[in-house]
Design a protein around this motif. Sequence first.
Motif, PDB file in Angstrom:
ATOM      1  N   UNK A  66      85.137 -17.190  64.807  1.00 39.20           N
ATOM      2  CA  UNK A  66      86.534 -16.860  64.500  1.00 39.20           C
ATOM      3  C   UNK A  66      86.895 -17.369  63.107  1.00 39.20           C
TER       4      UNK A  66
ATOM      5  N   UNK B  24      94.386 -18.562  60.181  1.00 33.52           N
ATOM      6  CA  UNK B  24      94.304 -17.787  61.421  1.00 33.52           C
ATOM      7  C   UNK B  24      93.016 -18.105  62.181  1.00 33.52           C
TER       8      UNK B  24
ATOM      9  N   UNK C 142      92.746 -19.947  65.919  1.00 33.02           N
ATOM     10  CA  UNK C 142      92.050 -19.351  67.056  1.00 33.02           C
ATOM     11  C   UNK C 142      90.902 -20.236  67.520  1.00 33.02           C
TER      12      UNK C 142
ATOM     13  N   UNK D 201      92.208 -23.016  69.504  1.00 34.76           N
ATOM     14  CA  UNK D 201      92.685 -22.587  70.822  1.00 34.76           C
ATOM     15  C   UNK D 201      91.501 -22.410  71.777  1.00 34.76           C
TER      16      UNK D 201
ATOM     17  N   UNK E 284      93.622 -11.665  74.009  1.00 34.42           N
ATOM     18  CA  UNK E 284      94.737 -10.881  73.456  1.00 34.42           C
ATOM     19  C   UNK E 284      95.098 -11.373  72.061  1.00 34.42           C
ATOM     20  N   UNK E 285      95.115 -12.698  71.932  1.00 34.38           N
ATOM     21  CA  UNK E 285      95.491 -13.282  70.649  1.00 34.38           C
ATOM     22  C   UNK E 285      94.531 -12.853  69.534  1.00 34.38           C
ATOM     23  N   UNK E 286      93.225 -12.834  69.812  1.00 37.48           N
ATOM     24  CA  UNK E 286      92.281 -12.433  68.763  1.00 37.48           C
ATOM     25  C   UNK E 286      92.527 -10.981  68.363  1.00 37.48           C
TER      26      UNK E 286
ATOM     27  N   UNK F 218      95.732 -10.822  66.390  1.00 36.40           N
ATOM     28  CA  UNK F 218      95.622 -11.491  65.089  1.00 36.40           C
ATOM     29  C   UNK F 218      94.874 -10.637  64.068  1.00 36.40           C
TER      30      UNK F 218
END
Lengths: 370, 370
Positions: free
Chosen positions: A188, A208, A212, A215, B186-188, B191
Amino acid sequence: ITGYKLFHHQHPFEMKYNKARLPELQVAYETWGKLNETKSNAVMIQAGLSASSHAKSHRENLRPGWWEKFVGPGCAVDTDEFFVICPNNLGSCYGTTGPSSVNPLTGKQYATTFPLTSIDDMVQANFLLLDELGIDKLHACVGSSLGGMLSLMAAAEFPERVGRIISISSCAQSHPSSIAMRYLQRKTIMSDPNWNKGHYYDGPYPKMGMKLAREIATMTYRSGPEWDQRFSRERIDPGGPNTLCPTFTIESYLEYQGESFSTKYDPNSLLYISKAMDLFDMGEGYSSLQEGLSRVKCPVMVIGVQTDILFPIWQQRTLAELLQKSGNLGVTFYELNSLYGHDTFLLDINGVGAAVKGYLEIGRQFYQHP
Amino acid sequence: ITGYKLFHHQHPFEMKYNKARLPELQVAYETWGKLNETKSNAVMIQAGLSASSHAKSHRENLRPGWWEKFVGPGCAVDTDEFFVICPNNLGSCYGTTGPSSVNPLTGKQYATTFPLTSIDDMVQANFLLLDELGIDKLHACVGSSLGGMLSLMAAAEFPERVGRIISISSCAQSHPSSIAMRYLQRKTIMSDPNWNKGHYYDGPYPKMGMKLAREIATMTYRSGPEWDQRFSRERIDPGGPNTLCPTFTIESYLEYQGESFSTKYDPNSLLYISKAMDLFDMGEGYSSLQEGLSRVKCPVMVIGVQTDILFPIWQQRTLAELLQKSGNLGVTFYELNSLYGHDTFLLDINGVGAAVKGYLEIGRQFYQHP
């Protein structure tokens, strides 16, 4: 980041992989307590992936350290008894040489020209620091996660210089599932266009990707049972759901963890140290893992946590078993049922803390107090 | 994607959340076997997150289906005995109305103007299809993962229309840790700058986000023990490591999974269906989960897998226990020790397949064969 001491090693430093060498090395470190006359009461705390040398607050840096409640007078690592040293690991960004350091040969930051780093390299750097401090033999190494890997490697590489080790939530070699989880974090970061192949120091920051990555990491640091107790299915807005945006507090917790970490740590440091953890294998160069572990001659305490998904408990059972099979008669294994998963070592004073204290102090009558 | 049948429901379709309605609905589906005279031998296979209606190859589409070996003459779902229906879920992109469908009111693709979707909505759509096919009562619903949620909801919402259900690797309500894992996917996607708030159909495709999301998902679909057996610490290049790039075959496996899936499925469909899974809670609107589950009156087989990290085995024990406590006397619970984690339902013919076959066919003497 302030309040640490710096050891300048103004000689080339040979690295394990690719015949690389650093033209010089700096090691940031902090100490607590007093070294006794026989220099026999030193304990080295070996830090995790993103931790600095600031394990505990002191006059030069009053902010709480990452092991604040575990270190101090009367604490698990008792600074009335021990001279405690915590170095910042090679490859990090908190004072010790790493990808964000300036390469003296070019005058520019290394970025991804920094050589691939190994657990062995980190241990070598730590022991150069001990040479500088005039400490021939440590009473003990104590490490959690990456720090536990470092403790094992320290005992293997310097058997005469380590009295006993405590390895918490660590392993004997990285498992493909933990490699997978770290790989995803690196991916990521490296997928963020701002990462720019590591050369982002003069440009936009790959925030960003870092968010990620953190997370994802947070998911591996805690446990389902803890989240069930802490968040359950609690909603951010009881009126919702209305959109694809986060509905549950567990989602905003992850977002918060990503956001707050994203600018605290250098992305390249994360890449290098994460990779070093993947490559960690006590059996490397030996015919078996057990043979590689037979280098660890000193007494070892292995502490594992049943809810840890990054370093699963069976890996730590294996570590303890193989150490025993390799002929080590001083293996103690504690299996903790804490809810806090991999992060237990940061939180569980009564479980982890008590074990550490007991293991460090058993036999303390043999030591000269300062 | 070809070879499916289409049911056009040319009336407004009311959704669960936000008083939304679709102006019309299409449901793609495929069938195998023959409906008997009394229309009593219909079995509905309920599909997982990214699965199409193509569970099994047939003349109109010869490509292997996602449950190819589980469906067919003499198979777990025996097409000599049963009329088997597999609908594509609402919100998907394989023929049934979803975010990539054209909104007849605007002439444009819905994208993120598509209403938030729920498990209930998917079940309602499935039963409109059954109405169209003239099937009053199903012999059984069989579903894995999301499909298992759909089976439970079908039995709860249409107690007179479902004879028995099989829920494989599912749960009674989504757990915060599985919400966390889906949230990260979902976030990836969201983003990725190309996601463009969902309006990417006429622009560049958010491939990077989809790749990363699938890599994260893959981590949750398999298990550590499988990876240990399959990849261990095998290296891509035995000479390495040289760089920060992937060193271990587990890394290239994840990359491959991400790459090959990334353009096969609509990113917005993934967002909507993933969110619907988070929101799934059989206790919603009831004083307890047990009370919500008491709506399930028909016999239920619950199958769970010990190595599943996405729907952990204890969640499925809980599902079975709560169904029993709610007064359901027909609960069967199988706990499988398969190595394949969540994906066991796609692979384990002898374990999952045998259980499904036995549970579908027990009492078949009561049915009219076609």
